[in-house]
Design a protein around this motif. Structure first.
Motif, PDB file in Angstrom:
ATOM      1  N   ASP A   1       0.274  -1.059  -0.262  1.00  0.00           N
ATOM      2  CA  ASP A   1      -0.045   0.264   0.161  1.00  0.00           C
ATOM      3  C   ASP A   1       0.777   1.474   0.321  1.00  0.00           C
ATOM      4  O   ASP A   1       1.376   1.592   1.096  1.00  0.00           O
TER       5      ASP A   1
ATOM      6  N   HIS B   1       1.270   5.287  -0.578  1.00  0.00           N
ATOM      7  CA  HIS B   1       0.784   6.250  -0.060  1.00  0.00           C
ATOM      8  C   HIS B   1       1.486   7.169  -0.363  1.00  0.00           C
ATOM      9  O   HIS B   1       2.574   6.911   0.103  1.00  0.00           O
TER      10      HIS B   1
ATOM     11  N   ASN C   1      -3.802   7.179  -2.175  1.00  0.00           N
ATOM     12  CA  ASN C   1      -3.330   5.841  -1.950  1.00  0.00           C
ATOM     13  C   ASN C   1      -3.310   5.142  -2.468  1.00  0.00           C
ATOM     14  O   ASN C   1      -4.494   4.753  -2.776  1.00  0.00           O
ATOM     15  N   THR C   2      -2.855   3.577  -3.017  1.00  0.00           N
ATOM     16  CA  THR C   2      -3.263   2.572  -3.802  1.00  0.00           C
ATOM     17  C   THR C   2      -2.733   1.533  -3.706  1.00  0.00           C
ATOM     18  O   THR C   2      -1.224   1.554  -3.005  1.00  0.00           O
ATOM     19  N   TYR C   3      -2.861  -0.061  -3.602  1.00  0.00           N
ATOM     20  CA  TYR C   3      -2.228  -0.647  -4.108  1.00  0.00           C
ATOM     21  C   TYR C   3      -1.755  -1.104  -5.427  1.00  0.00           C
ATOM     22  O   TYR C   3      -2.188  -1.388  -6.134  1.00  0.00           O
ATOM     23  N   ARG C   4      -0.038  -1.401  -5.337  1.00  0.00           N
ATOM     24  CA  ARG C   4       0.499  -1.544  -6.219  1.00  0.00           C
ATOM     25  C   ARG C   4       1.594  -3.319  -6.021  1.00  0.00           C
ATOM     26  O   ARG C   4       1.807  -3.961  -5.070  1.00  0.00           O
TER      27      ARG C   4
ATOM     28  N   VAL D   1      -0.826   7.513  -7.914  1.00  0.00           N
ATOM     29  CA  VAL D   1      -1.009   7.308  -6.820  1.00  0.00           C
ATOM     30  C   VAL D   1      -2.672   8.021  -6.236  1.00  0.00           C
ATOM     31  O   VAL D   1      -3.980   8.065  -5.484  1.00  0.00           O
TER      32      VAL D   1
END
Length: 184
Positions: free
Chosen positions: A100, A102, A117-120, A153
């Motif tokens: 995760d 941010h 934020n995003t899951y990568r 993001v």
């Protein structure tokens, strides 16, 4: 159970030509590991996964304000190949990494600011050594490089109206130790 310390680099950029340049992000992580190994003679091969709470962060002032990146968790699913010499086993490992990411910026030139934020998903590779110090217990020391790549993001709100998708790059090098219990 595993835990350790990571250090790496991050970068913010967008389609308007903005680029923060690389800046460092570091901190600790702690979590758990599960896996399954097979042994054929001295060769040991298997798969393992781990999930860690992470507190790896960094800030840069190359944004006419501040740019910040924070990794709040990191997981991997990796293949592992080792060579057992008595109770000691050096090994190599590689596979998927995910976390995760941010990011935040602002307030920067011309009033642009934002956060999100995003899951990568990316990749991880490394090496380590494990010692079977008791019939069902082993301890390990491991180096791992994880690269979560670069991607959008969050969107910066621009002072003149509109938005610019902020891409955040994140990669880290980790040294960690762990204790494993063998169920079978």
């Amino acid at each position: 159970v595993e835990g350790g310390y990571g250090w790496g680099e991050t970068r913010h950029s967008d389609a308007t030509g903005f680029n923060s340049g690389s800046f460092s992000a570091n901190g600790g992580l702690f979590g758990g590991t599960a896996g399954y190994n097979f042994q054929s003679g001295p060769l040991v091969y298997g798969i393992e996964g781990d999930m860690s709470w992470a507190d790896m962060s960094g800030k840069s002032i190359n944004c006419s304000g501040t740019c910040g990146t924070h990794l709040s968790d990191l997981g991997t699913v990796r293949g592992r190949l080792g060579y057992s010499v008595g109770t000691i086993m050096p090994y190599a490992t590689a596979g998927l990494a995910f976390g995760d990411v941010h990011g935040d910026e602002g307030p920067i030139a011309f009033g642009a600011q934002g956060a999100g934020n995003t899951y990568r998903v990316g990749w991880a590779a490394g090496a380590g050594v494990e010692d079977a110090f008791a019939p069902r217990w082993s301890a390990k020391l491991e180096y791992l490089h994880a690269d979560l790549g670069s991607g959008p993001v969050f969107d910066d709100a621009l002072a003149g109206g509109g938005t610019a998708a902020q891409h955040v790059k994140f990669q880290t090098d980790i040294i960690r130790g762990g204790i494993n219990y063998k169920f079978w």
